[in-house]
Scaffold this motif. Structure first.
Motif, mmCIF file in Angstrom:
data_model
loop_
_atom_site.group_PDB
_atom_site.id
_atom_site.type_symbol
_atom_site.label_atom_id
_atom_site.label_comp_id
_atom_site.label_asym_id
_atom_site.label_seq_id
_atom_site.Cartn_x
_atom_site.Cartn_y
_atom_site.Cartn_z
ATOM 1 N N ALA A 26 0.836 -1.194 0.000
ATOM 2 C CA ALA A 26 0.000 0.000 0.000
ATOM 3 C C ALA A 26 0.875 1.251 0.000
ATOM 4 O O ALA A 26 0.595 2.214 -0.713
ATOM 5 N N SER A 27 1.934 1.258 0.776
ATOM 6 C CA SER A 27 2.829 2.408 0.812
ATOM 7 C C SER A 27 3.509 2.599 -0.532
ATOM 8 O O SER A 27 3.633 3.726 -1.009
ATOM 9 N N LEU A 28 3.944 1.522 -1.163
ATOM 10 C CA LEU A 28 4.559 1.618 -2.474
ATOM 11 C C LEU A 28 3.539 2.148 -3.479
ATOM 12 O O LEU A 28 3.837 3.040 -4.270
ATOM 13 N N ASP A 29 2.338 1.621 -3.438
ATOM 14 C CA ASP A 29 1.295 2.092 -4.347
ATOM 15 C C ASP A 29 1.003 3.574 -4.137
ATOM 16 O O ASP A 29 0.829 4.326 -5.095
ATOM 17 N N ALA A 36 6.169 10.134 -6.358
ATOM 18 C CA ALA A 36 7.405 10.198 -5.583
ATOM 19 C C ALA A 36 8.326 9.025 -5.896
ATOM 20 O O ALA A 36 9.544 9.163 -5.876
ATOM 21 N N VAL A 37 7.746 7.872 -6.176
ATOM 22 C CA VAL A 37 8.516 6.673 -6.486
ATOM 23 C C VAL A 37 8.098 6.180 -7.855
ATOM 24 O O VAL A 37 6.915 6.196 -8.201
ATOM 25 N N ILE A 47 13.572 6.677 -6.635
ATOM 26 C CA ILE A 47 12.947 7.892 -6.121
ATOM 27 C C ILE A 47 12.864 8.900 -7.257
ATOM 28 O O ILE A 47 13.845 9.164 -7.944
ATOM 29 N N ARG A 48 11.697 9.441 -7.446
ATOM 30 C CA ARG A 48 11.469 10.470 -8.455
ATOM 31 C C ARG A 48 11.401 11.847 -7.802
ATOM 32 O O ARG A 48 11.945 12.814 -8.298
ATOM 33 N N ASN A 49 10.698 11.944 -6.682
ATOM 34 C CA ASN A 49 10.599 13.158 -5.879
ATOM 35 C C ASN A 49 10.766 12.728 -4.432
ATOM 36 O O ASN A 49 9.932 12.000 -3.908
ATOM 37 N N PHE A 101 7.773 5.584 -15.059
ATOM 38 C CA PHE A 101 8.805 4.604 -15.380
ATOM 39 C C PHE A 101 10.028 5.321 -15.927
ATOM 40 O O PHE A 101 9.903 6.254 -16.725
ATOM 41 N N LEU A 102 11.192 4.851 -15.489
ATOM 42 C CA LEU A 102 12.465 5.378 -15.967
ATOM 43 C C LEU A 102 13.029 4.364 -16.954
ATOM 44 O O LEU A 102 13.316 3.229 -16.597
ATOM 45 N N SER A 103 13.172 4.762 -18.214
ATOM 46 C CA SER A 103 13.658 3.851 -19.234
ATOM 47 C C SER A 103 15.186 3.810 -19.237
ATOM 48 O O SER A 103 15.848 4.618 -18.583
#
Length: 111
Positions: A26-29, A36-37, A47-49, A101-103
Motif C-alpha cells: 500500500a505504501s509503495l502504491d 514520488a517513487v 525515487i522520483r521526488n 517509469f524510468l527507461s
C-alpha cells in the motif's frame, strides 16, 4: 526455451513477495500514485521526488527484489539483469495508470 518458460511460469508465484506484505505494498502504491517513487527498466524502484519515507521504502523494496532476482538467476542459470528485465515488463504491465517509469535511456514516461 524451457528455462524461460519455467521462469515465466514461476514469476506469478513470486510476484506477491516483491512488495513483501500489504502495508508495504500500500505504501509503495501510494508513493507511486503520488509520483514520488517510480519503476525502472531493470525491475527496481527509484525515487522520483524525495518525500519522507520514500528512500527507506525504495531501499527495502529493492533489497527484496534483488534477493528474488538473485535466487531466480541462480536457479535458471541466467543473469540477474535478465531476471530483472522480465520482472520489469511484468511490473509495467500490472502497474496502475499514472505510474512513472524510468527507461534505459534515462527518459521518464507515465503509464
Amino acid at each position: 526455451m524451457m528455462r524461460t518458460l519455467t521462469f515465466i511460469l514461476t514469476f506469478f508465484a513470486l510476484t506477491a513477495m516483491i512488495g513483501a506484505g500489504p502495508v508495504r505494498a500500500a505504501s509503495l502504491d501510494e508513493l507511486r500514485a503520488s509520483g514520488a517513487v517510480a519503476e525502472r527498466h531493470d525491475g527496481y524502484t527509484v525515487i522520483r521526488n524525495n518525500v519522507p519515507g520514500a528512500a527507506a521504502l525504495v531501499a527495502t523494496v529493492n533489497a527484496q527484489r534483488r534477493d528474488i532476482y538473485q535466487k531466480r538467476a541462480a536457479q535458471q542459470n541466467i543473469t540477474v539483469g535478465a531476471v530483472g528485465a522480465v520482472y520489469a515488463a511484468q511490473i509495467f504491465a500490472n502497474a496502475p495508470a499514472g505510474t512513472w517509469f524510468l527507461s534505459a535511456d534515462g527518459s521518464w514516461r507515465r503509464k
